[in-house]
Design a protein around this motif. Structure first.
Motif, PDB file in Angstrom:
ATOM      1  N   GLY A 211       0.835  -1.076   0.020  1.00 43.97           N
ATOM      2  CA  GLY A 211       0.146  -0.161  -0.010  1.00 43.97           C
ATOM      3  C   GLY A 211       0.758   1.054   0.124  1.00 43.97           C
ATOM      4  O   GLY A 211       0.435   2.190  -0.768  1.00 43.97           O
ATOM      5  N   LEU A 212       1.874   1.121   0.814  1.00 50.15           N
ATOM      6  CA  LEU A 212       2.975   2.402   0.593  1.00 50.15           C
ATOM      7  C   LEU A 212       3.596   2.572  -0.726  1.00 50.15           C
ATOM      8  O   LEU A 212       3.680   3.880  -0.892  1.00 50.15           O
ATOM      9  CB  LEU A 212       4.041   2.194   1.824  1.00 50.15           C
ATOM     10  CG  LEU A 212       3.339   2.208   3.417  1.00 50.15           C
ATOM     11  CD1 LEU A 212       4.705   2.286   4.106  1.00 50.15           C
ATOM     12  CD2 LEU A 212       2.738   3.580   3.877  1.00 50.15           C
ATOM     13  N   VAL A 213       3.781   1.410  -1.374  1.00 52.43           N
ATOM     14  CA  VAL A 213       4.448   1.558  -2.765  1.00 52.43           C
ATOM     15  C   VAL A 213       3.463   2.199  -3.670  1.00 52.43           C
ATOM     16  O   VAL A 213       3.904   3.091  -4.481  1.00 52.43           O
ATOM     17  CB  VAL A 213       4.812   0.148  -3.211  1.00 52.43           C
ATOM     18  CG1 VAL A 213       4.812   0.121  -4.862  1.00 52.43           C
ATOM     19  CG2 VAL A 213       5.729  -0.689  -2.417  1.00 52.43           C
ATOM     20  N   ALA A 218       2.294   7.280  -6.610  1.00 57.20           N
ATOM     21  CA  ALA A 218       1.359   8.484  -6.862  1.00 57.20           C
ATOM     22  C   ALA A 218       2.015   9.766  -6.351  1.00 57.20           C
ATOM     23  O   ALA A 218       1.449  10.722  -6.535  1.00 57.20           O
ATOM     24  CB  ALA A 218       0.070   8.310  -6.057  1.00 57.20           C
ATOM     25  N   GLY A 219       3.258   9.953  -6.056  1.00 55.02           N
ATOM     26  CA  GLY A 219       3.904  10.968  -5.663  1.00 55.02           C
ATOM     27  C   GLY A 219       3.701  11.557  -4.464  1.00 55.02           C
ATOM     28  O   GLY A 219       3.926  12.769  -3.765  1.00 55.02           O
ATOM     29  N   LEU A 221       4.444  10.157  -1.304  1.00 58.46           N
ATOM     30  CA  LEU A 221       5.180   9.740  -0.176  1.00 58.46           C
ATOM     31  C   LEU A 221       6.471   9.271  -1.044  1.00 58.46           C
ATOM     32  O   LEU A 221       6.554   8.801  -2.004  1.00 58.46           O
ATOM     33  CB  LEU A 221       4.549   8.511   0.632  1.00 58.46           C
ATOM     34  CG  LEU A 221       5.537   7.704   1.735  1.00 58.46           C
ATOM     35  CD1 LEU A 221       5.274   8.864   3.037  1.00 58.46           C
ATOM     36  CD2 LEU A 221       4.721   6.367   2.155  1.00 58.46           C
ATOM     37  N   THR A 222       7.549   9.704  -0.138  1.00 56.81           N
ATOM     38  CA  THR A 222       8.966   9.379  -0.566  1.00 56.81           C
ATOM     39  C   THR A 222       9.441   8.070  -0.306  1.00 56.81           C
ATOM     40  O   THR A 222       8.870   7.353   0.769  1.00 56.81           O
ATOM     41  CB  THR A 222       9.961  10.224  -0.182  1.00 56.81           C
ATOM     42  OG1 THR A 222      10.145   9.942   1.258  1.00 56.81           O
ATOM     43  CG2 THR A 222       9.714  11.887  -0.458  1.00 56.81           C
ATOM     44  N   ARG A 223      10.160   7.301  -0.945  1.00 56.03           N
ATOM     45  CA  ARG A 223      10.487   5.945  -0.647  1.00 56.03           C
ATOM     46  C   ARG A 223      11.165   6.048   0.792  1.00 56.03           C
ATOM     47  O   ARG A 223      11.083   4.913   1.713  1.00 56.03           O
ATOM     48  CB  ARG A 223      11.557   5.296  -1.534  1.00 56.03           C
ATOM     49  CG  ARG A 223      11.743   3.985  -1.450  1.00 56.03           C
ATOM     50  CD  ARG A 223      12.436   3.233  -2.527  1.00 56.03           C
ATOM     51  NE  ARG A 223      13.097   1.850  -2.381  1.00 56.03           N
ATOM     52  CZ  ARG A 223      13.573   1.281  -3.344  1.00 56.03           C
ATOM     53  NH1 ARG A 223      13.377   1.284  -4.589  1.00 56.03           N
ATOM     54  NH2 ARG A 223      14.251   0.031  -2.900  1.00 56.03           N
ATOM     55  N   GLU A 224      12.084   7.059   1.220  1.00 58.05           N
ATOM     56  CA  GLU A 224      12.740   7.115   2.475  1.00 58.05           C
ATOM     57  C   GLU A 224      11.499   7.109   3.418  1.00 58.05           C
ATOM     58  O   GLU A 224      12.004   6.424   4.494  1.00 58.05           O
ATOM     59  CB  GLU A 224      13.599   8.121   2.537  1.00 58.05           C
ATOM     60  CG  GLU A 224      15.031   8.310   1.550  1.00 58.05           C
ATOM     61  CD  GLU A 224      14.494   8.550   0.114  1.00 58.05           C
ATOM     62  OE1 GLU A 224      13.436   9.079  -0.395  1.00 58.05           O
ATOM     63  OE2 GLU A 224      15.316   7.959  -0.942  1.00 58.05           O
ATOM     64  N   ASP A 225      10.889   7.974   3.326  1.00 53.63           N
ATOM     65  CA  ASP A 225       9.735   8.122   4.491  1.00 53.63           C
ATOM     66  C   ASP A 225       8.913   6.789   4.389  1.00 53.63           C
ATOM     67  O   ASP A 225       8.649   6.166   5.540  1.00 53.63           O
ATOM     68  CB  ASP A 225       8.563   9.271   3.881  1.00 53.63           C
ATOM     69  CG  ASP A 225       9.448  10.598   4.196  1.00 53.63           C
ATOM     70  OD1 ASP A 225      10.150  10.743   5.517  1.00 53.63           O
ATOM     71  OD2 ASP A 225       8.847  11.632   3.936  1.00 53.63           O
ATOM     72  N   ALA A 226       8.579   6.039   3.454  1.00 57.01           N
ATOM     73  CA  ALA A 226       8.014   4.589   3.396  1.00 57.01           C
ATOM     74  C   ALA A 226       8.708   3.716   4.111  1.00 57.01           C
ATOM     75  O   ALA A 226       8.112   3.001   5.104  1.00 57.01           O
ATOM     76  CB  ALA A 226       7.742   4.081   2.193  1.00 57.01           C
TER      77      ALA A 226
END
Length: 400
Positions: A211-213, A218-219, A221-226
């Motif tokens: 879900g975070l992916v 969708a822009g 969330l950054t991958r780092e924050d995820a």
């Protein structure tokens, strides 16, 4: 002089391992708002009364932003390594924006849908215990695997990696480790979750990380924050509940009248009440909720100035006699639902529905299925986690 101030969190009384440190407890009546000294020499305010804690936890003049000057951080911001700051250490609107991305999986309806699977995990582990050696360490055989299996299933993390994330989690919540050790452990967990996110990008599944992916794509969330969200939920999802299972079991074994009451009644309402009372009585997060004032605040005859740190000691608040009659008594029939074990206000624990459900399944099953469960040592020989930011026991030898 700062050297004369009480040290926080302080030492527990040797004969009272379930109770808050006596030096801090005495402040609740004598000085409900007072300065304390932290290991780094700073002197934030300590809030000990239940009503004051709830008021401040919902007060917009109090900030959760760990980057603000004066914040009484447990770990210096420069010692956190390469992982970004967690959303629980932010203020709205950014806190709210990030938190809402992981709220849906913890909705009560979704958590209740997980109950049969959690019941199966609990029953399978009890079956394995009964078929295995006796005595056994309840922490390794049961208390730690239950929430680890559950949070792995929810997040989409392979349980086969449990030794890796459990070992690194232990380092992160140990107050006595060096900044370098903490950075290294945090970095390993961050890299691990980042790699998992990469796998979910290639092969998404029906889990929280997938879900975070979608949020990353969708822009939103950054991958780092995820990855940092994943670290937070993985650690919080197994460490806190595992300690509540083991420490709660020990508390019940030391209060056989309450254990007998729980074991003999099939009433789900009593099991739910027992969970709330054990959360109140034990309150396993003993470093306090940390905040910093952004405006002057008048409280208990004192003035907390803007820029001064504040610690809200929930373990003391949950023993406030003005709210909980005879607060040092474990009473499973008590209405303890208003406790602050999960915090209060916008930052209250996101995972509390999951924790409550897991604990209800465990406390409603373990002692019924093993009615002769007993401590295989003496309580003074049990190794308590006096060095951790999450309180519990390292081992709990039990027999039946």
């Amino acid at each position: 002089m700062t050297s004369t101030l009480p040290v926080f969190p302080g030492a527990r009384a040797e004969k009272c391992p379930f109770d808050p440190p006596p030096a801090i407890r005495s402040l609740q009546e004598e000085a409900p708002l007072t300065r304390v000294r932290l290991p780094d020499g700073t002197t934030p305010w300590l809030v000990t009364r239940f009503a004051d804690q709830k008021a401040l936890l919902s007060d917009p003049r109090i900030s959760s932003d760990v980057t603000r000057p004066g914040y009484p951080a447990q770990v210096a911001i420069e010692d956190r390594g390469k992982a970004p700051v967690s959303f629980i250490l932010m203020d709205d609107p950014e806190h709210k924006r990030l938190r809402r991305m992981v709220t849906a999986p913890f909705a009560i309806r979704r958590i209740e849908a997980m109950r049969p699977g959690v019941q199966q995990i609990v029953d399978d582990l009890i079956d394995a215990m009964l078929a295995g050696p006796n005595p056994v360490d309840l922490v390794q055989a049961f208390a730690l695997p239950v929430p680890s299996l559950v949070i792995c299933r929810l997040l989409g993390v392979p349980y086969t990696d449990h030794d890796f994330f459990q070992d690194n989690s232990k380092v992160l919540i140990n107050r006595d480790v060096s900044p370098q050790e903490r950075q290294a452990a945090g970095g390993r967990l961050f890299d691990y979750l980042d790699d998992l996110l990469g796998e979910k990008i290639a092969r998404p599944g029906d889990d929280l990380l997938s879900g975070l992916v979608e949020r990353i794509a969708a822009g939103e969330l950054t991958r780092e924050d995820a990855a940092q969200m994943g670290v937070l939920m993985l650690i919080a999802g197994h460490e806190t509940t595992a300690n509540m299972i083991a420490l709660g079991t020990l508390a019940l074994l030391e209060h056989p009248d309450q254990l007998a009451l729980l074991r003999s009644s099939p009433d789900p309402a009593l099991v739910a009440s027992a969970v709330e009372e054990l959360l109140r009585y034990l309150h396993i997060t003993h470093n306090g909720r940390r905040r910093v004032a952004v405006e002057d605040i008048e409280l208990a005859g004192e003035t907390i100035r803007a820029g001064e740190g504040v610690i809200l000691a929930g373990d003391i608040g949950n023993r406030d006699p003005s709210v909980f009659a005879d607060p040092d008594r474990l009473d499973l029939t008590r209405n303890a639902r208003q406790h602050v074990a999960f915090g209060f206000g916008v930052h209250q624990c996101l995972g509390q529905p999951l924790a409550r459900m897991e604990l209800r399944v465990v406390y409603g099953t373990l002692y019924r299925r093993i009615p002769t469960l007993a401590l295989a040592t003496t309580v003074d020989q049990v190794p308590f986690k006096h060095d951790g930011s999450v309180y519990g026991v390292y081992e709990l030898p039990v027999t039946w």
